[in-house]
Design an enzyme around this catalytic site. Sequence first.
Site, PDB file in Angstrom:
ATOM      1  N   GLU A 364       0.837  -1.222   0.000  1.00 48.73           N
ATOM      2  CA  GLU A 364       0.000   0.000   0.000  1.00 48.73           C
ATOM      3  C   GLU A 364       0.869   1.268   0.000  1.00 48.73           C
ATOM      4  OE1 GLU A 364      -3.796   0.109   1.665  1.00 48.73           O
ATOM      5  OE2 GLU A 364      -3.995  -2.062   1.789  1.00 48.73           O
ATOM      6  N   SER A 367       7.634   2.848   2.154  1.00 49.11           N
ATOM      7  CA  SER A 367       7.911   4.010   3.016  1.00 49.11           C
ATOM      8  C   SER A 367       8.338   5.241   2.215  1.00 49.11           C
ATOM      9  CB  SER A 367       8.999   3.651   4.034  1.00 49.11           C
ATOM     10  OG  SER A 367       8.477   2.717   4.954  1.00 49.11           O
TER      11      SER A 367
HETATM   12  N1  CAA Z   1      -6.622  11.750  -3.574  1.00 49.27           N
HETATM   13  C1  CAA Z   1      -7.196  12.267  -4.691  1.00 49.27           C
HETATM   14  N2  CAA Z   1      -6.501  12.545  -5.814  1.00 49.27           N
HETATM   15  C2  CAA Z   1      -5.179  12.299  -5.797  1.00 49.27           C
HETATM   16  C3  CAA Z   1      -4.530  11.770  -4.683  1.00 49.27           C
HETATM   17  C4  CAA Z   1      -5.301  11.494  -3.535  1.00 49.27           C
HETATM   18  N3  CAA Z   1      -4.747  10.987  -2.427  1.00 49.27           N
HETATM   19  N4  CAA Z   1      -3.218  11.615  -4.967  1.00 49.27           N
HETATM   20  C5  CAA Z   1      -3.038  12.052  -6.220  1.00 49.27           C
HETATM   21  N5  CAA Z   1      -4.231  12.467  -6.716  1.00 49.27           N
HETATM   22  C6  CAA Z   1      -4.457  13.031  -8.050  1.00 49.27           C
HETATM   23  C7  CAA Z   1      -3.604  14.279  -8.230  1.00 49.27           C
HETATM   24  O1  CAA Z   1      -4.257  15.428  -7.744  1.00 49.27           O
HETATM   25  C8  CAA Z   1      -3.421  14.331  -9.725  1.00 49.27           C
HETATM   26  O2  CAA Z   1      -4.585  14.855 -10.329  1.00 49.27           O
HETATM   27  P1  CAA Z   1      -4.478  16.001 -11.469  1.00 49.27           P
HETATM   28  O3  CAA Z   1      -3.664  15.392 -12.570  1.00 49.27           O
HETATM   29  O4  CAA Z   1      -5.901  16.277 -11.826  1.00 49.27           O
HETATM   30  O5  CAA Z   1      -3.770  17.132 -10.819  1.00 49.27           O
HETATM   31  C9  CAA Z   1      -3.364  12.854 -10.130  1.00 49.27           C
HETATM   32  O6  CAA Z   1      -3.993  12.130  -9.056  1.00 49.27           O
HETATM   33  C10 CAA Z   1      -1.952  12.354 -10.315  1.00 49.27           C
HETATM   34  O7  CAA Z   1      -1.254  12.532  -9.107  1.00 49.27           O
HETATM   35  P2  CAA Z   1       0.326  12.598  -9.030  1.00 49.27           P
HETATM   36  O8  CAA Z   1       0.841  13.550 -10.042  1.00 49.27           O
HETATM   37  O9  CAA Z   1       0.710  12.803  -7.605  1.00 49.27           O
HETATM   38  O10 CAA Z   1       0.716  11.107  -9.516  1.00 49.27           O
HETATM   39  P3  CAA Z   1       2.119  10.380  -9.561  1.00 49.27           P
HETATM   40  O11 CAA Z   1       2.184   9.588 -10.801  1.00 49.27           O
HETATM   41  O12 CAA Z   1       3.229  11.337  -9.286  1.00 49.27           O
HETATM   42  O13 CAA Z   1       1.990   9.308  -8.363  1.00 49.27           O
HETATM   43  C11 CAA Z   1       2.321   8.437  -6.150  1.00 49.27           C
HETATM   44  C12 CAA Z   1       1.938   9.622  -7.044  1.00 49.27           C
HETATM   45  C13 CAA Z   1       2.046   8.943  -4.739  1.00 49.27           C
HETATM   46  C14 CAA Z   1       3.780   8.067  -6.284  1.00 49.27           C
HETATM   47  C15 CAA Z   1       1.421   7.224  -6.503  1.00 49.27           C
HETATM   48  O14 CAA Z   1       1.769   6.638  -7.740  1.00 49.27           O
HETATM   49  C16 CAA Z   1       1.472   6.146  -5.433  1.00 49.27           C
HETATM   50  O15 CAA Z   1       0.805   6.251  -4.402  1.00 49.27           O
HETATM   51  N6  CAA Z   1       2.253   5.072  -5.669  1.00 49.27           N
HETATM   52  C17 CAA Z   1       2.243   3.909  -4.780  1.00 49.27           C
HETATM   53  C18 CAA Z   1       1.229   2.912  -5.255  1.00 49.27           C
HETATM   54  C19 CAA Z   1       0.742   2.056  -4.144  1.00 49.27           C
HETATM   55  O16 CAA Z   1       0.547   2.488  -3.016  1.00 49.27           O
HETATM   56  N7  CAA Z   1       0.463   0.818  -4.470  1.00 49.27           N
HETATM   57  C20 CAA Z   1      -0.113  -0.076  -3.518  1.00 49.27           C
HETATM   58  C21 CAA Z   1      -0.793  -1.184  -4.235  1.00 49.27           C
HETATM   59  S1  CAA Z   1      -2.203  -1.773  -3.441  1.00 49.27           S
HETATM   60  C22 CAA Z   1      -1.678  -2.810  -2.235  1.00 49.27           C
HETATM   61  O17 CAA Z   1      -0.534  -2.945  -1.902  1.00 49.27           O
HETATM   62  C23 CAA Z   1      -2.810  -3.409  -1.559  1.00 49.27           C
HETATM   63  C24 CAA Z   1      -2.620  -4.721  -1.029  1.00 49.27           C
HETATM   64  O18 CAA Z   1      -2.818  -5.680  -1.741  1.00 49.27           O
HETATM   65  C25 CAA Z   1      -2.359  -4.900   0.388  1.00 49.27           C
END
Ligand code: CAA
Length: 381
Positions: A364, A367
Site C-alpha cells: 500500500e 515508506s
Molecule cells: N486523492 C485524490 N486525488 C489524488 C490523490 C489522492 N490521495 N493523490 C493524487 N491524486 C491526483 C492528483 O491530484 C493528480 O490529479 P491532477 O492530474 O488532476 O492534478 C493525479 O492524481 C496524479 O497525481 P500525481 O501527479 O501525484 O501522480 P504520480 O504519478 O506522481 O503518483 C504516487 C503519485 C504517490 C507516487 C502514486 O503513484 C502512489 O501512491 N504510488 C504507490 C502505489 C501504491 O501504493 N500501491 C499499492 C498497491 S495496493 C496494495 O498494496 C494493496 C494490497 O494488496 C495490500
Amino acid sequence: MDFALNEELTLVRDMARSFAEAELLPRATRHDRQGTLDREVFEKLRELGLWGLTIPEEYGGAGLGNLALAVVLEEVNRACASTGVTLSVHNSLIGAPLRKFGSEAQRREWLPRLSSGEVIGAYCLTEPNAGSDAGALRTSARIDGDDFVVNGTKVWVTNGGWAGLFLVYVRTEPGTSRAKGISALLVPGDSPGIQVGKPEKKCGIRGSSTTEVEFSNVRVPRSNLLGSLNDGFRIAMDTLDGGRIGIASQAVGIGRACLEAAIKYSKEREQFGRPIGEFQAIQWKLADMATRLDAARLLVMKAAWMRDRGERSSQAAAEAKLFASQTANFCADESLQIHGGAGYTDHFHVERLFRDARITEIYEGASDIQRIVIARAITAR
Ligand code: CAA
C-alpha cells in the site's frame, strides 16, 4: 488508547479483542504454516459483522467509520496479521470505494454480499512494471458495444485466491500515459477469462492470499464502471488514503504483540541470577517500544478521525503508515533481540511477528512513497 474512545468504540474494541484472543491467536501459527486461513475464520468474521464494518447499515453492514476499523484492525493484527490484511483490504480498498464512488445500483448489487463475506473483495492496481509508479499501469479496457473488454496482468493481489469481486484499474484512453486515462472497473470473480495464479510464497503474512491475476478478453458491462470514465487514478489514490490507515493499524497491532511478548519473556527469563527485565538495558528497550507504539497509534487515530470527518487525509494517512510500519519493525527487532537465540526459532511467535512486520513498510505504498506524499503535501501549501 482508551482516552480517545467513546463508549461505542470501547465496545467494538472489547469485542474485537475477545474474538481475536479466542479465535485468531490460537490459529495464527497454523495460518502461517499452512499458508492459508482456516475456513472457519471467514464464518466467524461474518458472525461478528467484521466484513461489513464500515458498510452502511442499509446495505447490511455495521455502519461504523474508520476509527472503528482502526481499533478492530489493531486487535485482529495483534493476534494474526494474515487475517488482518485480508480484512483490511476487503473493507478499506473495496467496500469503501464502492460506498463512496459507486452508483446506487452498484451498491445494491455488491455491498450486501461484501458485508456478509459471501463475496470477498480484491484491489488490482499493481502490475509487473507499475508498482510504486502506479500511474504507469498498462492493463487495458476497450469499449465494445455495451461492454468493456479487459486485457492485462495484475500482481501482488491480496485476496486474489478467494475474491468474488476484483476492483481493477485499467487504461481506458489508448495513447495516454501516467495518471490520465485510467478508470476503475468492477469485475466479478466468475467472469470468463480471469486466471488467478498460484499463491505467492511470502516471507510473512503467509496465511493471506497473494496472487497474480490475468485478464484475457474479460467482458464486463459498461455499467460496471466505478465513478466516471478516466477518473480511476484519483479513485485509486483516494482509496489508498484509507487503506494506508488500515495498514498502519496493522503495524500497531503487530508492534504491540512484539512488546507484549518481550515483557512476558523478560519477566520469565533469568540470567546473572535475576529476570532479565530487571536490567536497565532491557527496560530501555521496552520503554522505547511502548513510547513509539503510543505515538504511532495517535497518528493512526488522527488520520482515521480526519477521514471520518470527510477531510482529505493523504498526509495524515501517509505519516501514520510511515511511522507505524517503522515502529512495527523496530518493535519486532527489539523483541527478537530480547528473546535472544530462542526468538530466532519457532519456539516463540516473535519470529513470525518479525516476518509479518516487514511487509507493512512495503505494501500500500512503500515508506519512500509515503515520504513523497507527505513532502508534496507540506510543500504545496
Ligand atoms: N486523492 C485524490 N486525488 C489524488 C490523490 C489522492 N490521495 N493523490 C493524487 N491524486 C491526483 C492528483 O491530484 C493528480 O490529479 P491532477 O492530474 O488532476 O492534478 C493525479 O492524481 C496524479 O497525481 P500525481 O501527479 O501525484 O501522480 P504520480 O504519478 O506522481 O503518483 C504516487 C503519485 C504517490 C507516487 C502514486 O503513484 C502512489 O501512491 N504510488 C504507490 C502505489 C501504491 O501504493 N500501491 C499499492 C498497491 S495496493 C496494495 O498494496 C494493496 C494490497 O494488496 C495490500
